[in-house]
Design a protein around this motif. Structure first.
Motif, PDB file in Angstrom:
ATOM      1  N   MET A   4       0.383  -1.401   0.097  1.00  0.00           N
ATOM      2  CA  MET A   4      -0.046  -0.076  -0.058  1.00  0.00           C
ATOM      3  C   MET A   4       0.590   1.023  -0.155  1.00  0.00           C
ATOM      4  O   MET A   4       0.826   2.193  -0.450  1.00  0.00           O
TER       5      MET A   4
ATOM      6  N   GLY B 184      -6.278   3.716   0.798  1.00  0.00           N
ATOM      7  CA  GLY B 184      -5.005   3.475   1.981  1.00  0.00           C
ATOM      8  C   GLY B 184      -5.812   4.268   2.902  1.00  0.00           C
ATOM      9  O   GLY B 184      -4.549   4.905   3.624  1.00  0.00           O
ATOM     10  N   ASP B 185      -6.667   4.792   3.124  1.00  0.00           N
ATOM     11  CA  ASP B 185      -7.557   5.900   3.933  1.00  0.00           C
ATOM     12  C   ASP B 185      -7.121   5.565   5.664  1.00  0.00           C
ATOM     13  O   ASP B 185      -6.936   6.144   6.187  1.00  0.00           O
ATOM     14  N   CYS B 186      -6.525   4.600   5.915  1.00  0.00           N
ATOM     15  CA  CYS B 186      -6.148   3.865   7.420  1.00  0.00           C
ATOM     16  C   CYS B 186      -5.366   4.123   7.830  1.00  0.00           C
ATOM     17  O   CYS B 186      -5.152   4.410   9.247  1.00  0.00           O
ATOM     18  N   GLY B 187      -4.736   4.354   6.172  1.00  0.00           N
ATOM     19  CA  GLY B 187      -2.911   4.202   6.861  1.00  0.00           C
ATOM     20  C   GLY B 187      -2.437   3.193   6.982  1.00  0.00           C
ATOM     21  O   GLY B 187      -0.594   2.999   7.791  1.00  0.00           O
ATOM     22  N   GLY B 188      -2.905   2.160   6.725  1.00  0.00           N
ATOM     23  CA  GLY B 188      -2.200   0.979   7.165  1.00  0.00           C
ATOM     24  C   GLY B 188      -2.537  -0.065   8.388  1.00  0.00           C
ATOM     25  O   GLY B 188      -2.012  -0.937   8.900  1.00  0.00           O
TER      26      GLY B 188
ATOM     27  N   CYS C 248      -5.506  -1.966   8.964  1.00  0.00           N
ATOM     28  CA  CYS C 248      -6.220  -2.994   8.947  1.00  0.00           C
ATOM     29  C   CYS C 248      -7.684  -2.865   9.471  1.00  0.00           C
ATOM     30  O   CYS C 248      -7.993  -3.208   9.548  1.00  0.00           O
ATOM     31  N   ASN C 249      -8.255  -1.299   8.850  1.00  0.00           N
ATOM     32  CA  ASN C 249      -9.488  -0.644   9.082  1.00  0.00           C
ATOM     33  C   ASN C 249     -10.322  -0.831   8.209  1.00  0.00           C
ATOM     34  O   ASN C 249     -11.330   0.053   8.324  1.00  0.00           O
ATOM     35  N   CYS C 250      -9.788  -0.508   6.638  1.00  0.00           N
ATOM     36  CA  CYS C 250     -10.549   0.272   6.499  1.00  0.00           C
ATOM     37  C   CYS C 250     -10.837  -0.848   4.546  1.00  0.00           C
ATOM     38  O   CYS C 250     -11.338  -0.612   3.980  1.00  0.00           O
ATOM     39  N   ALA C 251      -9.913  -1.665   4.603  1.00  0.00           N
ATOM     40  CA  ALA C 251     -10.080  -2.416   3.364  1.00  0.00           C
ATOM     41  C   ALA C 251     -10.450  -1.197   1.154  1.00  0.00           C
ATOM     42  O   ALA C 251     -10.630  -1.596   0.889  1.00  0.00           O
TER      43      ALA C 251
ATOM     44  N   CYS D 182      -7.514  -0.824   0.171  1.00  0.00           N
ATOM     45  CA  CYS D 182      -5.916  -1.222  -0.302  1.00  0.00           C
ATOM     46  C   CYS D 182      -6.000  -2.436  -0.703  1.00  0.00           C
ATOM     47  O   CYS D 182      -5.323  -3.187  -0.954  1.00  0.00           O
TER      48      CYS D 182
ATOM     49  N   LEU E   8      -5.053  -7.399   1.416  1.00  0.00           N
ATOM     50  CA  LEU E   8      -4.903  -6.128   1.735  1.00  0.00           C
ATOM     51  C   LEU E   8      -3.230  -5.846   1.941  1.00  0.00           C
ATOM     52  O   LEU E   8      -2.617  -5.825   1.942  1.00  0.00           O
TER      53      LEU E   8
ATOM     54  N   CYS F 249      -1.522  -3.469   2.350  1.00  0.00           N
ATOM     55  CA  CYS F 249      -1.061  -2.503   4.401  1.00  0.00           C
ATOM     56  C   CYS F 249      -0.503  -3.570   4.751  1.00  0.00           C
ATOM     57  O   CYS F 249       0.295  -3.552   5.782  1.00  0.00           O
TER      58      CYS F 249
HETATM   59 FE1  FES Z   1      -7.191   0.696   5.125  1.00  0.00          FE
HETATM   60 FE2  FES Z   1      -5.110  -1.489   3.913  1.00  0.00          FE
HETATM   61  S1  FES Z   1      -5.111   1.164   4.508  1.00  0.00           S
HETATM   62  S2  FES Z   1      -7.066  -1.707   5.418  1.00  0.00           S
END
Ligand code: FES
Length: 106
Positions: free
Chosen positions: A25, A38-42, A44-47, A49, A84, A86
């Motif tokens: 990501m 990559g909305d959550c910055g990595g 593993c919370n937004c999907a 990526c 994902l 990230c």
């Molecule tokens: Fe949010 Fe990968 S950046 S789940």
């Protein structure tokens, strides 16, 4: 350092050098590749990526964790080798990795 090939849904290909320790990501976002947010910055919370790992590479990247699998169930078009971005950390072992990007993220 590994060369990662990102293939957009349109077919546009980008070969990017990604430093060891960064994620798939981060490599995409840092290089302004369309198709990964990559909305959550990595975390593993937004999907946003979602990537589809090339079949030939899936044994090397391995499959998703349980938390990752749950998120992947909600992406628009999950595929058998979906991950994902990230959650894939780049290392020399992944030099040459090919990932495809879905038509849309969330
Ligand atoms: Fe949010 Fe990968 S950046 S789940």
């Amino acid at each position: 350092m590994a060369t990662i090939t990102y293939i957009e849904h349109s077919g546009a290909e980008h070969q990017i050098q990604v430093e060891d320790g960064k994620t798939i990501m981060q490599g995409a976002v840092d290089n302004l590749i369309d198709g990964i947010l990559g909305d959550c910055g990595g975390c593993c919370n937004c999907a946003t990526c979602h990537v589809i790992v090339d079949d030939a590479w899936f044994t090397k990247t391995g499959g998703p964790s349980e938390q990752e699998s749950e998120l992947l169930e909600g992406v628009p078009e999950p595929m058998p080798t979906s991950r994902l971005g990230c959650q894939i950390t780049v290392s020399d072992d992944l030099d040459g990795l090919v990932v495809r990007l879905p038509e849309e993220q969330f």
